[in-house]
Write an enzyme that holds these catalytic residues in place. Structure first.
Site, PDB file in Angstrom:
ATOM      1  N   ALA A   9      89.139 -33.494  40.730  1.00 21.59           N
ATOM      2  CA  ALA A   9      87.668 -33.585  40.695  1.00 21.59           C
ATOM      3  C   ALA A   9      87.000 -33.336  42.052  1.00 21.59           C
ATOM      4  O   ALA A   9      85.792 -33.498  42.175  1.00 21.59           O
ATOM      5  CB  ALA A   9      87.262 -34.971  40.178  1.00 21.59           C
ATOM      6  N   GLY A  12      85.146 -27.459  42.354  1.00 19.57           N
ATOM      7  CA  GLY A  12      85.212 -26.569  41.191  1.00 19.57           C
ATOM      8  C   GLY A  12      84.829 -27.239  39.873  1.00 19.57           C
ATOM      9  O   GLY A  12      83.880 -28.037  39.798  1.00 19.57           O
ATOM     10  N   SER A 129      93.211 -22.039  29.963  1.00 19.46           N
ATOM     11  CA  SER A 129      92.666 -20.820  30.565  1.00 19.46           C
ATOM     12  C   SER A 129      92.708 -19.722  29.513  1.00 19.46           C
ATOM     13  O   SER A 129      93.564 -19.749  28.610  1.00 19.46           O
ATOM     14  CB  SER A 129      93.538 -20.404  31.759  1.00 19.46           C
ATOM     15  OG  SER A 129      93.309 -19.040  32.078  1.00 19.46           O
ATOM     16  N   TYR A 142     101.642 -18.963  35.366  1.00 21.25           N
ATOM     17  CA  TYR A 142     100.362 -19.635  35.093  1.00 21.25           C
ATOM     18  C   TYR A 142     100.028 -19.547  33.600  1.00 21.25           C
ATOM     19  O   TYR A 142      99.657 -20.547  32.970  1.00 21.25           O
ATOM     20  CB  TYR A 142      99.272 -18.961  35.932  1.00 21.25           C
ATOM     21  CG  TYR A 142      97.897 -19.554  35.768  1.00 21.25           C
ATOM     22  CD1 TYR A 142      97.552 -20.762  36.376  1.00 21.25           C
ATOM     23  CD2 TYR A 142      96.912 -18.908  35.013  1.00 21.25           C
ATOM     24  CE1 TYR A 142      96.288 -21.310  36.228  1.00 21.25           C
ATOM     25  CE2 TYR A 142      95.642 -19.441  34.860  1.00 21.25           C
ATOM     26  CZ  TYR A 142      95.334 -20.640  35.476  1.00 21.25           C
ATOM     27  OH  TYR A 142      94.084 -21.181  35.330  1.00 21.25           O
TER      28      TYR A 142
HETATM   29  P1  NAP Z   1      90.082 -25.554  42.191  1.00 19.05           P
HETATM   30  O1  NAP Z   1      88.725 -25.230  42.693  1.00 19.05           O
HETATM   31  O2  NAP Z   1      91.264 -24.958  42.885  1.00 19.05           O
HETATM   32  O3  NAP Z   1      90.236 -27.172  42.153  1.00 19.05           O
HETATM   33  C1  NAP Z   1      91.447 -27.708  41.754  1.00 19.05           C
HETATM   34  C2  NAP Z   1      91.363 -29.225  41.797  1.00 19.05           C
HETATM   35  O4  NAP Z   1      92.609 -29.734  41.280  1.00 19.05           O
HETATM   36  C3  NAP Z   1      91.223 -29.802  43.196  1.00 19.05           C
HETATM   37  O5  NAP Z   1      90.517 -31.011  43.139  1.00 19.05           O
HETATM   38  C4  NAP Z   1      92.680 -30.076  43.578  1.00 19.05           C
HETATM   39  O6  NAP Z   1      92.814 -31.092  44.586  1.00 19.05           O
HETATM   40  C5  NAP Z   1      93.223 -30.579  42.249  1.00 19.05           C
HETATM   41  N1  NAP Z   1      94.676 -30.490  42.144  1.00 19.05           N
HETATM   42  C6  NAP Z   1      95.482 -29.421  42.335  1.00 19.05           C
HETATM   43  N2  NAP Z   1      96.772 -29.761  42.161  1.00 19.05           N
HETATM   44  C7  NAP Z   1      96.773 -31.080  41.828  1.00 19.05           C
HETATM   45  C8  NAP Z   1      97.795 -32.021  41.532  1.00 19.05           C
HETATM   46  N3  NAP Z   1      99.085 -31.689  41.568  1.00 19.05           N
HETATM   47  N4  NAP Z   1      97.435 -33.303  41.246  1.00 19.05           N
HETATM   48  C9  NAP Z   1      96.122 -33.674  41.228  1.00 19.05           C
HETATM   49  N5  NAP Z   1      95.118 -32.823  41.520  1.00 19.05           N
HETATM   50  C10 NAP Z   1      95.440 -31.542  41.818  1.00 19.05           C
HETATM   51  O7  NAP Z   1      90.265 -25.145  40.655  1.00 19.05           O
HETATM   52  P2  NAP Z   1      89.179 -24.747  39.520  1.00 19.05           P
HETATM   53  O8  NAP Z   1      88.931 -23.304  39.615  1.00 19.05           O
HETATM   54  O9  NAP Z   1      88.065 -25.710  39.521  1.00 19.05           O
HETATM   55  O10 NAP Z   1      90.095 -24.940  38.222  1.00 19.05           O
HETATM   56  C11 NAP Z   1      90.162 -26.186  37.544  1.00 19.05           C
HETATM   57  C12 NAP Z   1      91.009 -25.986  36.306  1.00 19.05           C
HETATM   58  O11 NAP Z   1      90.475 -24.928  35.525  1.00 19.05           O
HETATM   59  C13 NAP Z   1      92.460 -25.622  36.595  1.00 19.05           C
HETATM   60  O12 NAP Z   1      93.318 -26.229  35.658  1.00 19.05           O
HETATM   61  C14 NAP Z   1      92.462 -24.132  36.404  1.00 19.05           C
HETATM   62  O13 NAP Z   1      93.734 -23.633  36.071  1.00 19.05           O
HETATM   63  C15 NAP Z   1      91.485 -23.983  35.268  1.00 19.05           C
HETATM   64  N6  NAP Z   1      90.881 -22.650  35.181  1.00 19.05           N
HETATM   65  C16 NAP Z   1      90.182 -22.128  36.222  1.00 19.05           C
HETATM   66  C17 NAP Z   1      89.641 -20.859  36.097  1.00 19.05           C
HETATM   67  C18 NAP Z   1      88.860 -20.204  37.191  1.00 19.05           C
HETATM   68  O14 NAP Z   1      88.563 -19.017  37.072  1.00 19.05           O
HETATM   69  N7  NAP Z   1      88.504 -20.902  38.272  1.00 19.05           N
HETATM   70  C19 NAP Z   1      89.828 -20.135  34.917  1.00 19.05           C
HETATM   71  C20 NAP Z   1      90.553 -20.710  33.880  1.00 19.05           C
HETATM   72  C21 NAP Z   1      91.066 -21.975  34.015  1.00 19.05           C
HETATM   73  P3  NAP Z   1      93.676 -30.792  45.941  1.00 19.05           P
HETATM   74  O15 NAP Z   1      92.990 -29.652  46.609  1.00 19.05           O
HETATM   75  O16 NAP Z   1      93.669 -32.055  46.699  1.00 19.05           O
HETATM   76  O17 NAP Z   1      95.066 -30.386  45.470  1.00 19.05           O
END
Ligand code: NAP
Length: 232
Positions: A9, A12, A129, A142
């Site tokens: 949280a 993003g 995703s 992924y």
């Molecule tokens: P993001 O900006 O990279 O943020 C990821 C968040 O997850 C950060 O708070 C990070 O904290 C945390 N995190 C990562 N690894 C973790 C772990 N092992 N344990 C607990 N927290 C963890 O990602 P986002 O783009 O918002 O994506 C969020 C979700 O949506 C993900 O599951 C991603 O696969 C999915 N998604 C994203 C997209 C896109 O285009 N952005 C598209 C489809 C799906 P730290 O930095 O401290 O690790």
């Protein structure tokens, strides 16, 4: 007051979901794995949200997170990591790490959170995703992890429905977050041309879908695409 946990949280999609749930009156706990700078910024922006460091792939950290939270109404399983590489260049350890965080983390959090939901019912929303639905080139690990999230969501929906717990999934397309920060201007324009609505989605648009699924009491086991028409 209703209680919610949002994994990942600090930025993003997870940040937008924690913010929206908090604005709607939920007591929100948000998690992150390691980036303290992002956690500090998130805490400053959302003083009403409690942020806890807990890696979703580590069972002891997940167990202690949910035993501290106790009773829970909404669980948003959003934490995830990306891996962009051709299959022949993907190390076995890297494949396992993506599976451990994206799929294993969803399993571990659901496992330890459910106890806190059984008495009063609740809602679990997973974040997959579009690539978990269609497969993404050079994103086989992924895509596999996100496909697993969809199958897990459907199975858990059947298992938990008799307990009054709904389990649904949002499947975002290409969203404007740090996860896509590596894209060059040209790569971004090419991707935008492939999206029928002509742009990346916003984290807030995904959070709206998460809230909708978290509060609907008769939808369960479904995958809601938030993808601008990229996959229909
Ligand atoms: P993001 O900006 O990279 O943020 C990821 C968040 O997850 C950060 O708070 C990070 O904290 C945390 N995190 C990562 N690894 C973790 C772990 N092992 N344990 C607990 N927290 C963890 O990602 P986002 O783009 O918002 O994506 C969020 C979700 O949506 C993900 O599951 C991603 O696969 C999915 N998604 C994203 C997209 C896109 O285009 N952005 C598209 C489809 C799906 P730290 O930095 O401290 O690790």
């Amino acid at each position: 007051m209703k209680r919610a946990v949002v994994t990942g949280a600090t930025r993003g999609i997870g940040f937008a979901a924690a913010k929206l749930l908090s604005e709607r009156g939920y007591i929100v706990t948000g998690t992150y794995a390691s980036n303290e700078e992002d956690a500090r910024r998130a805490k400053a922006q959302l003083p009403g949200v409690q942020f806890v460091r807990a890696d979703v792939s580590r069972e002891e950290e997940v167990r202690s997170l949910f035993s501290a939270v106790g009773r829970l109404d909404v669980l948003v399983l959003n934490a995830g990591i990306a891996l962009y590489a051709q299959v022949q260049d993907t190390a076995g350890e890297a494949f396992c790490r993506v599976m451990d965080v994206n799929a294993g983390g969803v399993f571990l959090c659901a496992k330890h959170a459910v106890k806190g939901m059984l008495a009063q019912g609740g809602a679990i929303v997973t974040v997959s995703s579009v690539w978990g639905e269609t497969g993404g080139s050079c994103e086989s690990a992924y895509s596999a992890s996100k496909g697993a999230v969809i199958a897990f969501t459907k199975a858990l929906a059947k298992e938990l429905a008799p307990s009054g717990i709904t389990v649904n999934c949002v499947a975002p397309g290409v969203i404007d977050t740090a996860m896509n920060g590596h894209l060059s201007g040209e790569e971004r324009r090419t991707l935008e041309e492939e999206i029928p609505l002509g742009r990346f989605g916003t984290a807030e648009e995904v959070a709206d879908a998460i809230l909708f699924l978290a509060e609907h009491r008769y939808i369960t086991g479904q995958v809601l695409g938030v993808n601008g028409g990229l996959h229909i």
